[in-house]
Design an enzyme around this catalytic site. Structure first.
Site, PDB file in Angstrom:
ATOM      1  N   GLY A 110      36.939  55.750  53.806  1.00 47.61           N
ATOM      2  CA  GLY A 110      36.140  56.645  54.714  1.00 47.61           C
ATOM      3  C   GLY A 110      36.242  58.041  53.992  1.00 47.61           C
ATOM      4  N   HIS A 111      35.764  59.075  54.520  1.00 49.26           N
ATOM      5  CA  HIS A 111      35.571  60.243  54.048  1.00 49.26           C
ATOM      6  C   HIS A 111      36.799  60.881  53.574  1.00 49.26           C
ATOM      7  CE1 HIS A 111      37.410  62.367  57.710  1.00 49.26           C
ATOM      8  NE2 HIS A 111      36.851  61.477  58.154  1.00 49.26           N
ATOM      9  N   ASP A 112      36.751  61.927  52.750  1.00 52.47           N
ATOM     10  CA  ASP A 112      37.859  62.613  52.265  1.00 52.47           C
ATOM     11  C   ASP A 112      39.146  61.898  51.809  1.00 52.47           C
ATOM     12  OD1 ASP A 112      36.579  65.626  52.513  1.00 52.47           O
ATOM     13  OD2 ASP A 112      36.354  64.559  54.489  1.00 52.47           O
ATOM     14  N   GLN A 116      40.447  60.913  55.295  1.00 55.25           N
ATOM     15  CA  GLN A 116      41.659  62.049  54.772  1.00 55.25           C
ATOM     16  C   GLN A 116      42.922  61.146  54.645  1.00 55.25           C
ATOM     17  OE1 GLN A 116      41.399  64.448  58.243  1.00 55.25           O
ATOM     18  NE2 GLN A 116      40.334  65.773  57.173  1.00 55.25           N
TER      19      GLN A 116
END
Length: 211
Positions: A138-140, A158
């Site tokens: 996923g993101h970050d 994250q």
């Protein structure tokens, strides 16, 4: 000019990588496959390609290589052994992997992203990382050098994954988690709390393995 290309590792992952390399980075125009390197096996390997003892191969000129090895520790040791050699470590992103944001994903040298995996955005991946079949990232997210995600791992947003981390098949890491250097996450675990450095966690929810 084509560079000689070796796969370091003649086991099952080496067999898979053998197919991936010919489907990725215009292989036959840039490289010529010379065989497998291994510290144990010798003789004829997959598809009758030779398996060399690593010390038998003299890198008198430039060559290219990938570590077809799952163990984070072994990848780190191999990288240290080969320091100073004229070796190119291309990153391998299989055409059937999906990178949603090409400008927002950084992939280090020698890293492989295998078929079916999906990476979204704002992701930084270190050196010699394995993202095996059908993973999602996923993101970050940050993934440190030499870490390995086995098939079907799902990393939420994250998440911070340290160096030399092994995450077993089918594990899930929830949003915002940090996994310390050298940690191991067992197959099928669901990680809902930070994992300290060097710790092995298993189960649902994941808990430190009692020895």
């Amino acid at each position: 000019m084509q560079k000689p290309f070796y796969l370091f590792g003649a086991g099952g992952l080496g067999k898979e990588y053998y197919h991936y390399i010919f489907q990725t980075f215009d292989f036959e125009r840039n490289y010529v496959f010379k065989g497998f390197l291994d510290d144990v096996a010798t003789g004829q390997g997959f598809r009758n390609h030779p398996i060399f003892k690593s010390e038998e191969v003299v890198f008198s000129g430039e060559c290219a290589m990938l570590f077809a090895v799952g163990s984070p520790k072994v990848k780190r040791v191999l990288d240290e052994r080969l320091t100073g050699r004229s070796i190119e470590f291309p990153s391998l992103v299989h055409p059937r992997a999906m990178l949603v944001d090409l400008n927002g994903i950084t992939i280090g040298q020698g890293t492989a992203v295998c078929p079916g995996s999906i990476l979204t955005t704002e992701i930084v991946i270190g050196l010699h990382v394995l993202i095996n079949l059908n993973c999602t990232v996923g993101h970050d997210v940050q993934i440190g050098d030499y870490s390995s995600l086995m098939p079907g791992v799902h990393i939420s947003g994250q998440v911070r994954i340290g160096r030399e981390v092994m995450i077993g098949t089918g594990a899930v890491v929830l949003n915002g988690i940090t996994i310390g250097d050298g940690a191991t996450v067992g197959a099928g675990a669901v990680v809902n709390k930070d994992v300290p450095e060097g710790t092995t966690v298993v189960g649902v929810p994941a808990r430190p393995l009692q020895r």
